[in-house]
Design an enzyme around this catalytic site. Structure first.
Site, PDB file in Angstrom:
ATOM      1  N   LYS A 161      98.663 -16.847  57.679  1.00 50.99           N
ATOM      2  CA  LYS A 161      98.520 -18.156  56.688  1.00 50.99           C
ATOM      3  C   LYS A 161      99.685 -19.022  57.295  1.00 50.99           C
ATOM      4  O   LYS A 161     100.852 -18.809  57.548  1.00 50.99           O
ATOM      5  CB  LYS A 161      99.070 -17.742  55.524  1.00 50.99           C
ATOM      6  CG  LYS A 161      98.111 -18.390  54.155  1.00 50.99           C
ATOM      7  CD  LYS A 161      98.454 -17.796  52.884  1.00 50.99           C
ATOM      8  CE  LYS A 161      97.596 -18.635  52.039  1.00 50.99           C
ATOM      9  NZ  LYS A 161      98.340 -17.840  50.521  1.00 50.99           N
TER      10      LYS A 161
HETATM   11  C1  E4P Z   1      96.139 -18.927  47.957  1.00 51.66           C
HETATM   12  O1  E4P Z   1      96.203 -18.386  49.147  1.00 51.66           O
HETATM   13  C2  E4P Z   1      97.212 -19.773  47.396  1.00 51.66           C
HETATM   14  O2  E4P Z   1      98.511 -19.414  47.710  1.00 51.66           O
HETATM   15  C3  E4P Z   1      97.130 -19.750  45.614  1.00 51.66           C
HETATM   16  O3  E4P Z   1      95.654 -19.830  45.201  1.00 51.66           O
HETATM   17  C4  E4P Z   1      97.817 -20.803  44.903  1.00 51.66           C
HETATM   18  O4  E4P Z   1      97.758 -20.908  43.963  1.00 51.66           O
HETATM   19  P1  E4P Z   1      98.621 -21.512  42.791  1.00 51.66           P
HETATM   20  O5  E4P Z   1      98.132 -23.105  42.794  1.00 51.66           O
HETATM   21  O6  E4P Z   1      98.080 -21.059  41.317  1.00 51.66           O
HETATM   22  O7  E4P Z   1      99.943 -21.251  42.983  1.00 51.66           O
END
Ligand code: E4P
Length: 217
Positions: free
Chosen positions: A83
């Site tokens: 990522k």
């Molecule tokens: C997933 O890859 C993201 O990091 C995550 O969905 C972020 O979610 P949040 O906005 O609830 O922290």
């Protein structure tokens, strides 16, 4: 629509995976912090539970260091998806990693133009953050629709991974628009099954069944 679970909680992942509901996992630095474990150990354990892609996020902000971190993370397991953030260095790393055959999830996407860049960089997944867009008073679901249109216009293969999902309605709307994947907290995934008429119907069927005095054997 594929379901990814957005957590580094190994117990939750194991339980949901046993239900057959988990196509992959997404983690981020905040979720690793919440897990209380080390990124390599926790991620390795998760990769051993699920067959699908497990996103593990680099924390460097410059290209060279991102690539070093990507190498460390890639060695954890075959189903690691690297990522990277949606920055110029992140896009450069995305291009290099996907050209090398590695899966990449470009994260922190808040605009259709950012998603277009990620697709051009060969991203495996683009992660538009629905909930965080909603938080600033803009409809996060419109972003999913815009990206769907652009990707379909040019037949980009990058999968739209609807992220920052907060509600079951987010899941339904993202599915209706055609997001390829939804990543959601375990509680949201579990909540998808709930309907008061299902509970009421089951209660009444079981009550009538008891009156028959029968068993199925
Ligand atoms: C997933 O890859 C993201 O990091 C995550 O969905 C972020 O979610 P949040 O906005 O609830 O922290």
């Amino acid at each position: 629509m594929k379901f990814f679970v957005d957590t580094a909680d190994v117990k939750e992942i194991r339980e949901l995976n046993e239900l057959g509901l988990v196509d992959g996992v997404t983690t981020n630095p905040s979720l690793i912090l919440k897990s209380g474990g080390s990124i390599t150990e926790v991620t390795k354990e998760i990769c051993g539970i699920v067959d699908g892609p497990v996103s593990a996020e680099v924390v460097a902000t410059d290209y060279a260091q991102m690539m070093k971190e990507a190498d460390v993370l890639s060695k954890i397991a075959d189903n690691i998806c690297i990522k990277v953030p949606l920055t110029l260095d992140g896009l450069k790393a995305c291009k290099a990693l996907t050209s090398d055959g590695r899966a990449v999830n470009v994260t922190l996407c808040f605009s259709a133009n950012q998603a277009l860049l990620a697709a051009k960089a060969g991203a495996t997944f683009i992660s538009p953050f629905i909930g965080r867009v909603d938080d600033i008073g803009i409809d996060g679901m419109e972003l999913i629709g815009e990206i769907r249109t652009i990707y379909d216009n040019y037949d980009f293969k990058t999968e739209i991974l609807a992220a920052s999902i907060r509600t079951v309605n987010h899941v339904k709307q993202a599915a209706m628009i055609g997001a390829d994947v939804g990543t959601m907290p375990p509680a949201t995934l579990r909540a998808l099954v709930k309907h008061p008429l299902t509970d009421k119907g089951l209660e009444s069927f079981l009550a009538d069944w008891a009156k028959t005095g029968q068993t199925i054997a």
